[in-house]
Design a protein around this motif. Sequence first.
Motif: not given
Length: 474
Positions: A201-220
Amino acid sequence: MASRTISQQLMRIPPRPLTTFRPGQQQRWMSLEVLNASKHDRERVLILGSGWGGFGVARSLDTKLYQPILVTPRTYFVFTPLLAGTAVGTLEFRTAMESAHNIKGVDVIRGRGENIDFANKQLHIESQDGSLVMDYDKLIIAVGAYAQTFGVPGVKEHAFFLKDVADARRIRDRILERFEEAALPMLTNEKRKELLHFVVVGGGPTGVEFAAELHDLLEDDLKHTYPDLVDLAKITVYDVAPNILAMFDKKLQSYATQLFNRQNIEVATSHHVLEVQHDAIVTKEDGRVPCGAIIWSTGLVPNTFVANTIAKPFETLGAEKKEMKIVKAPRGMIQVDSRLRVLAEPKEGGEAQPLEDVFALGDCASIKDLLLPATAQVANQQAKWLGKALNKSAKRMVEVSEEAEFHFRSLGIMAYLGSWNAVMQKDKLDVKGKLSWLLWRTAYLTKSVSWRNRCLISVYWFLNWFFGRDINRF
Ligand SMILES: Cc1cc2nc3c(=O)[nH]c(=O)nc-3n(C[C@H](O)[C@H](O)[C@H](O)COP(=O)(O)OP(=O)(O)OC[C@H]3O[C@@H](n4cnc5c(N)ncnc54)[C@H](O)[C@@H]3O)c2cc1C
């Protein structure tokens, strides 16, 4: 426990012989007697908080001129831009931490500023083991701010915040726990999808970066460990605003949204969160949506200490006693002038005046007539400016009011978007994609505080890229 005065308050360990103690020298334990004796003719600077503001000032002060004492409930500094990475194992937790004890010549008291007696220049400190009162010559307030919840029911109980290393550890644990649960053979795929739905919840840099890092964990990584489960996993970013990354220009916002869509991260903008439950999020638009973890990152509210300090009037000493109060800035923070001096005004109204020896900076402060973002960049520049200004004023034996004002110089804004892509914006320059990611990594590597961590960060980035992230839960 009732507060005790300095002379009454002694820790149990006997003081070290004073003859072995010199200004600038540091010791791990202390009695207030020793602290007072080792002050010599230096001014005592009490610094509240060991974040970007407090830690930065403590490092900048000349310990020959001042006796800096850091008062903080956590005796380490957190390099917040790397927290999202530590929460998913891209980096180890220690790479985002620096011990406050490593600042030469600075004493550290693990405690929380509770109350300021401005008239007598004393700070009341609460720690787990009791309370004490400490005199100061100068006081620097850098206590940061709390996460904004907008009063949404269930946030404090069920959502994760990402403010500290302990939060990152809890989040990592929850993500891996959800995968372990979803792997249990008796579950239906429907239940697995619910467990593996991660909400930000929250589309600022902190929320966006967390979502991006989580995506990398899932994919990699998790894709190899749980090949059948990763396809059932989903990440959703909710925001009430029409776009994510509101502080970036429109082109970069839509680049980020498109990239997220391609990476299977759902961007649910213009959504109003009504409630957070232990296993679901409720929005006005979609109703109840089951999920396995909610990470909450939606801005800031004043820390309780700040709110109490502003709310409590105080009396000045001297012939003409006056009831004063600290000026409350928009968003409830402490208002300061362009030299970061805290502003106070008569309780019954009147012109605000700076308190000569009390400063505030970082997320807990707001400069009058100047709107700066609540970022590490701002807090860091303020800390360096204040340290230098105090050093210079002590050398010249003048007040800080004689020093040049603080000016913020924006170094640009950045956000990581996943799969080695990022966005960066500085003045009219927009950079996106892999080049921006390279700049992002270089910036945070070079800005990291110690050489020890710079080495560790490089090593962990390489190791985790080569061998994969650590997916142990402990
Ligand atoms: C996950 C995350 C990522 C971020 N990424 C970026 C980024 O990439 N770039 C950027 O510019 N900014 C970033 N920020 C914002 C940045 O971290 C903050 O703006 C910055 O930390 C503010 O510094 P501060 O010193 O004011 O407060 P903080 O760093 O929050 O430090 C506050 C300190 O005060 C202490 N404290 C609290 N109450 C008391 C009390 N009563 N007495 C004494 N001490 C107290 C706390 O324990 C802490 O040590 C990020 C923030 C987060 C959470």
